[in-house]
Design a protein around this motif. Structure first.
Motif, PDB file in Angstrom:
ATOM      1  N   ASN A 187      43.743 116.965  25.744  1.00 13.34           N
ATOM      2  CA  ASN A 187      44.818 116.038  26.095  1.00 13.34           C
ATOM      3  C   ASN A 187      45.027 115.010  24.978  1.00 13.34           C
ATOM      4  O   ASN A 187      46.160 114.692  24.601  1.00 13.34           O
ATOM      5  CB  ASN A 187      44.470 115.338  27.411  1.00 13.34           C
ATOM      6  CG  ASN A 187      45.384 114.181  27.771  1.00 13.34           C
ATOM      7  OD1 ASN A 187      45.325 113.126  27.159  1.00 13.34           O
ATOM      8  ND2 ASN A 187      46.218 114.374  28.776  1.00 13.34           N
ATOM      9  N   TYR A 206      48.842 120.016  25.136  1.00 16.05           N
ATOM     10  CA  TYR A 206      48.865 119.671  26.560  1.00 16.05           C
ATOM     11  C   TYR A 206      48.818 120.930  27.424  1.00 16.05           C
ATOM     12  O   TYR A 206      48.186 120.938  28.490  1.00 16.05           O
ATOM     13  CB  TYR A 206      50.086 118.827  26.900  1.00 16.05           C
ATOM     14  CG  TYR A 206      49.936 117.376  26.517  1.00 16.05           C
ATOM     15  CD1 TYR A 206      48.930 116.586  27.062  1.00 16.05           C
ATOM     16  CD2 TYR A 206      50.808 116.781  25.608  1.00 16.05           C
ATOM     17  CE1 TYR A 206      48.795 115.259  26.718  1.00 16.05           C
ATOM     18  CE2 TYR A 206      50.680 115.448  25.256  1.00 16.05           C
ATOM     19  CZ  TYR A 206      49.664 114.693  25.812  1.00 16.05           C
ATOM     20  OH  TYR A 206      49.532 113.372  25.462  1.00 16.05           O
ATOM     21  N   ALA A 209      45.257 122.025  27.484  1.00 16.47           N
ATOM     22  CA  ALA A 209      44.479 121.182  28.386  1.00 16.47           C
ATOM     23  C   ALA A 209      44.734 121.567  29.839  1.00 16.47           C
ATOM     24  O   ALA A 209      43.808 121.651  30.653  1.00 16.47           O
ATOM     25  CB  ALA A 209      44.834 119.708  28.160  1.00 16.47           C
ATOM     26  N   ALA A 210      46.008 121.805  30.179  1.00 13.94           N
ATOM     27  CA  ALA A 210      46.380 122.115  31.563  1.00 13.94           C
ATOM     28  C   ALA A 210      45.718 123.383  32.068  1.00 13.94           C
ATOM     29  O   ALA A 210      45.395 123.499  33.252  1.00 13.94           O
ATOM     30  CB  ALA A 210      47.897 122.229  31.683  1.00 13.94           C
ATOM     31  N   GLN A 219      44.336 116.121  36.164  1.00 11.47           N
ATOM     32  CA  GLN A 219      44.485 116.392  34.733  1.00 11.47           C
ATOM     33  C   GLN A 219      45.545 117.462  34.506  1.00 11.47           C
ATOM     34  O   GLN A 219      46.424 117.313  33.651  1.00 11.47           O
ATOM     35  CB  GLN A 219      43.163 116.883  34.142  1.00 11.47           C
ATOM     36  CG  GLN A 219      42.085 115.843  33.993  1.00 11.47           C
ATOM     37  CD  GLN A 219      40.830 116.456  33.398  1.00 11.47           C
ATOM     38  OE1 GLN A 219      40.218 117.344  34.004  1.00 11.47           O
ATOM     39  NE2 GLN A 219      40.430 115.987  32.229  1.00 11.47           N
ATOM     40  N   ASP A 223      48.946 117.015  32.387  1.00 11.56           N
ATOM     41  CA  ASP A 223      49.065 117.796  31.156  1.00 11.56           C
ATOM     42  C   ASP A 223      50.287 118.718  31.192  1.00 11.56           C
ATOM     43  O   ASP A 223      50.971 118.898  30.180  1.00 11.56           O
ATOM     44  CB  ASP A 223      47.790 118.613  30.925  1.00 11.56           C
ATOM     45  CG  ASP A 223      46.608 117.740  30.551  1.00 11.56           C
ATOM     46  OD1 ASP A 223      46.827 116.672  29.957  1.00 11.56           O
ATOM     47  OD2 ASP A 223      45.461 118.122  30.850  1.00 11.56           O
TER      48      ASP A 223
END
Length: 323
Positions: A187, A206, A209-210, A219, A223
């Protein structure tokens, strides 16, 4: 381990516009005593640490960086013999890191970087020699320290070193199978790409990260929204809309589970800021302004003027001007 209170206090006073003499007058302390504390020659009393904290408006975070005598001795023993690391040492180091993170909500990043970097290096040195059942817990704390250092450097636009630390934080998180920490470091890579005005990097990091295994629902939601903003800026509006739809499906689940301690700020109110960024990228300016306004208003009072909120305030201005 290092006690960085003196460095943090000097920088906090400077940022608040106080000289040492002015601070001594304001708190009714002897300037010679303050000088010894600020030069690292004497440990501050709990009363002085609290008074300094109040003077600079650090909301308790500055005072919380000072270990009590028992914890200080415990950490010193572990530092001298890392193979005998104990739970109390890990708890103490985690507590200091939590205080540093709270300082980031009130202080300029560059004022927290030197102390954070010094403490991070000490924790990494301890980790190299650590053995036993507490090592994985220490690795979690080390990953948090490294990613927090990367976050501070990203805010201060020391990009190359920020990337190095964030990559190292992911590796530490992967070593112990902690998806929450890995996702948070990714992130921060996305955040840095946004500061660099690189929408491709925003979308990439992002999204990574997701979809990191083990990421917390809050989160993943945030993200996805920020990845959508990057996609929209690249002109991939259909992909961005699908990402927003995926994020919206997580809203109830994310709200039902408290955010992880390592990402305590991921409340529903905070993620309205991310929804605002997604809508801004999609050209939905009225919706963007509404979400960002509500997100900022929903932050705890001590966070509303944090340096990291400035980009959201700038986004709000752009949304208001365009609608």
């Amino acid at each position: 381990m290092r006690d960085n209170f003196a460095d943090l206090a000097r920088r906090a006073l400077r940022d608040s516009g106080y000289s040492m003499k002015a601070a001594a007058r304001a708190m009714n302390y002897d300037v010679a005593y303050l000088s010894r504390v600020f030069n690292g020659k004497q440990k501050p009393s709990a009363k002085l640490a609290s008074s300094l904290d109040s003077l600079v408006g650090a909301d308790g975070a500055l005072a919380a960086t000072v270990l009590d005598d028992d914890d200080s001795e415990r950490v010193k023993r572990s530092a001298a013999n890392p193979s005998r690391l104990d739970a109390g040492t890990v708890d103490a180091l985690a507590g200091v890191l939590a205080a540093y993170r709270r300082l980031d909500d009130t202080a300029q990043p560059r004022s927290v970087i030197p102390a954070t970097t010094a403490q991070m290096n000490e924790v990494l040195r301890l980790l190299k020699g650590a053995r036993g059942p507490q090592r994985d817990r220490l690795a979690e704390v080390a990953s948090e320290y490294v990613q927090f250092g990367g976050w501070l450097l990203a805010q201060d636009r020391q990009d190359t070193e920020a990337v190095r630390l964030l990559n190292e934080a992911v590796e530490l998180a992967d070593e112990i199978g902690n998806g929450t920490l890995a996702a948070q470091a990714l992130n921060f890579r996305g955040y840095l790409a946004r500061q660099q005005a690189r929408p491709d990097g925003v979308a990439r990091w992002y999204a990574a990260a997701a979809f990191t295994p083990g990421a917390h629902p809050a989160q993943r939601l945030g993200d996805m929204l920020q990845a959508a903003a990057g996609m929209a800026e690249l002109g991939a509006h259909d992909d961005a809309l699908r990402m927003v739809e995926n994020a919206e499906r997580l809203t109830d689940k994310a709200a039902a589970i408290p955010p992880p301690e390592t990402a305590y700020w991921l409340t529903p109110e905070f993620n309205r800021l991310n929804m605002g960024l997604a809508n801004l990228g999609l050209g939905r300016y009225a919706d963007a302004a509404d979400h960002i306004t509500a997100g900022l208003a929903g932050l705890p009072a001590e966070l509303r003027d944090a340096p990291w909120t400035w980009e959201h305030r700038d986004a709000l201005k752009r949304a208001q001007a365009a609608r």
